[in-house]
Write an enzyme that holds these catalytic residues in place. Structure first.
Site, PDB file in Angstrom:
ATOM      1  N   VAL A 108     -39.332 -53.450 -95.123  1.00 21.85           N
ATOM      2  CA  VAL A 108     -38.173 -53.917 -94.347  1.00 21.85           C
ATOM      3  C   VAL A 108     -37.772 -52.876 -93.302  1.00 21.85           C
ATOM      4  CG1 VAL A 108     -35.764 -54.657 -94.444  1.00 21.85           C
ATOM      5  CG2 VAL A 108     -37.315 -55.336 -96.264  1.00 21.85           C
TER       6      VAL A 108
ATOM      7  N   ARG B 150     -37.999 -56.897-105.144  1.00 21.24           N
ATOM      8  CA  ARG B 150     -38.235 -57.727-106.338  1.00 21.24           C
ATOM      9  C   ARG B 150     -39.711 -57.878-106.669  1.00 21.24           C
ATOM     10  NH1 ARG B 150     -35.437 -63.411-105.915  1.00 21.24           N
ATOM     11  NH2 ARG B 150     -35.409 -63.186-103.647  1.00 21.24           N
TER      12      ARG B 150
ATOM     13  N   ASN C  46     -31.141 -49.660-107.801  1.00 22.29           N
ATOM     14  CA  ASN C  46     -30.767 -49.454-106.403  1.00 22.29           C
ATOM     15  C   ASN C  46     -29.382 -48.835-106.224  1.00 22.29           C
ATOM     16  OD1 ASN C  46     -33.232 -50.281-105.589  1.00 22.29           O
ATOM     17  ND2 ASN C  46     -32.628 -52.352-104.975  1.00 22.29           N
TER      18      ASN C  46
ATOM     19  N   VAL D 182     -29.067 -53.743 -96.343  1.00 19.84           N
ATOM     20  CA  VAL D 182     -30.136 -54.730 -96.550  1.00 19.84           C
ATOM     21  C   VAL D 182     -30.620 -54.697 -98.005  1.00 19.84           C
ATOM     22  CG1 VAL D 182     -32.343 -55.603 -95.668  1.00 19.84           C
ATOM     23  CG2 VAL D 182     -30.863 -54.284 -94.162  1.00 19.84           C
TER      24      VAL D 182
ATOM     25  N   ARG E 104     -33.823 -69.434 -92.659  1.00 24.37           N
ATOM     26  CA  ARG E 104     -34.721 -70.179 -93.559  1.00 24.37           C
ATOM     27  C   ARG E 104     -34.356 -71.667 -93.535  1.00 24.37           C
ATOM     28  NH1 ARG E 104     -34.776 -65.385 -98.048  1.00 24.37           N
ATOM     29  NH2 ARG E 104     -36.642 -64.374 -97.228  1.00 24.37           N
TER      30      ARG E 104
ATOM     31  N   HIS F 118     -25.618 -63.659-101.428  1.00 23.23           N
ATOM     32  CA  HIS F 118     -27.042 -63.756-101.114  1.00 23.23           C
ATOM     33  C   HIS F 118     -27.808 -63.849-102.432  1.00 23.23           C
ATOM     34  CE1 HIS F 118     -30.631 -63.299 -98.810  1.00 23.23           C
ATOM     35  NE2 HIS F 118     -30.935 -62.110 -99.267  1.00 23.23           N
TER      36      HIS F 118
END
Ligand code: APR
Length: 309
Positions: free
Chosen positions: A13, A82, A95, A118, A151, A175
């Protein structure tokens, strides 16, 4: 003078964000990672694409934070992604430590920056960064809504065989599995999709949108999505550094908006030079309102696990 954007995490990312942002040429980019050589090598490689893509953005890679001094924006992508079968929430405990330490380091050198989160689980990580940074809520923003709506827009464009540009979509909430796509406010050339598509088709597309990240994780097997996430981050960065004041769906810390208090939830916001300049409140139906509150409670449960104080 070009703006300065720090990106922490030079993985899939982070590196994709660096490439997209540098190619636009509006900002210099500092890429930070704990792995020696990776941010330096990727940044140098991207820098050398400048002459071809006609961008004068300077990129540097580093394992320390001195070079991040006085960044306008810090994008935090560091953390583990993930694996198949995992939810975003399963990443929490790993995290949390990473995002906490990174936020402290970013703040040491750029106390007035705008932070874009993010790392997943997105809404909880944004709350952690807000808590650790002590920045005003307008300056800590989660990237999620643009990804969820892009999406949704993609699947709708495929179904209707129309340009993706003519689809405008609305997705609210956290999210994760409780996100709240709003078909009533999702339009094709200004016409609500609820007027064009049968309910079962909409339900199928909504369901695919909600599981959109998981679909990619199960295909990739190692790692999660990064092309669409980095495109979403780059759009947020543009709106901030060019002060475009676009209305974009982002995770924002709510203080009573939508009847929700003290938690990050995806809502439409105005993004400009000062970060979140306005939270846009949409009038929801009772069903939509209940789904949004349920989503906010799911985020709150996760936040409580972190025991922030
Ligand atoms: N400081 C800086 N970088 C770190 C740190 C840290 N403390 N801890 C880990 N990293 C780096 C890793 O070395 C790695 O290069 O973060 C990078 C993560 O990259 P990837 O494993 O490729 O993960 P990516 O796909 O980029 O996802 C990162 O974004 O979308 C979310 O769910 C995703 O939480 C995940 C994050």
């Amino acid at each position: 003078m070009r703006k300065k954007v720090t990106i922490v995490g030079a993985g899939n990312v982070g590196a994709s964000c660096a490439q997209r942002i540098a190619e636009k040429g509006h900002a210099d980019v500092v890429l930070v990672d704990i792995i020696e050589g990776i941010p330096q090598g990727k940044a140098l490689d991207m820098l050398q694409s400048g002459p071809v893509v006609a961008s004068d953005s300077r990129l540097i890679g580093t394992n320390s934070y001195e070079e991040t001094q006085d960044s306008d924006i810090a994008i935090i992508t560091s953390g583990v992604p993930r694996k198949p079968g995992m939810s975003r929430d399963d990443l929490l405990l790993t995290n949390v430590e990473i995002v906490k330490g990174v936020t402290e380091s970013v703040m040491k050198y750029s106390p007035n920056c705008i932070i874009i989160i993010v790392t997943n689980p997105l809404d909880a990580m944004a709350q952690l960064a807000l808590h650790v940074s002590k920045l005003p809520r307008s300056r800590v923003i989660g990237m999620s809504g643009i990804l969820d709506t892009t999406r949704f827009r993609t699947f709708l464009a495929m179904e209707l065989d129309v340009s993706v540009e003519d689809i405008s979509a609305c997705v609210l909430g956290g999210h994760g599995d409780t996100m709240v796509p709003i078909p009533r406010l999702t339009t094709v050339g200004g016409v609500p999709v609820t007027d064009i598509l049968p309910q079962e088709t909409i339900d199928r597309i909504v369901n695919r949108t909600i599981k959109g990240g998981g679909e990619i994780v199960s295909l990739l097997k190692a790692g999660s999505a990064y092309y669409a996430p980095s495109a979403a981050v780059a759009q947020m960065v543009d709106s901030i550094i060019l002060d475009k004041k676009r209305i974009l769906p982002c995770a924002a810390y709510l203080e009573g908006e939508y009847g929700i208090e003290g938690v990050f939830v995806g809502v439409p916001v105005k993004l400009g030079m000062r970060g979140i300049e306005q939270i846009i409140e949409i009038k929801l139906t009772p069903e939509e309102d209940a789904a949004l509150k349920k989503s906010a409670e799911a985020v709150r449960e996760l936040v409580e696990v972190m025991k922030l104080r």
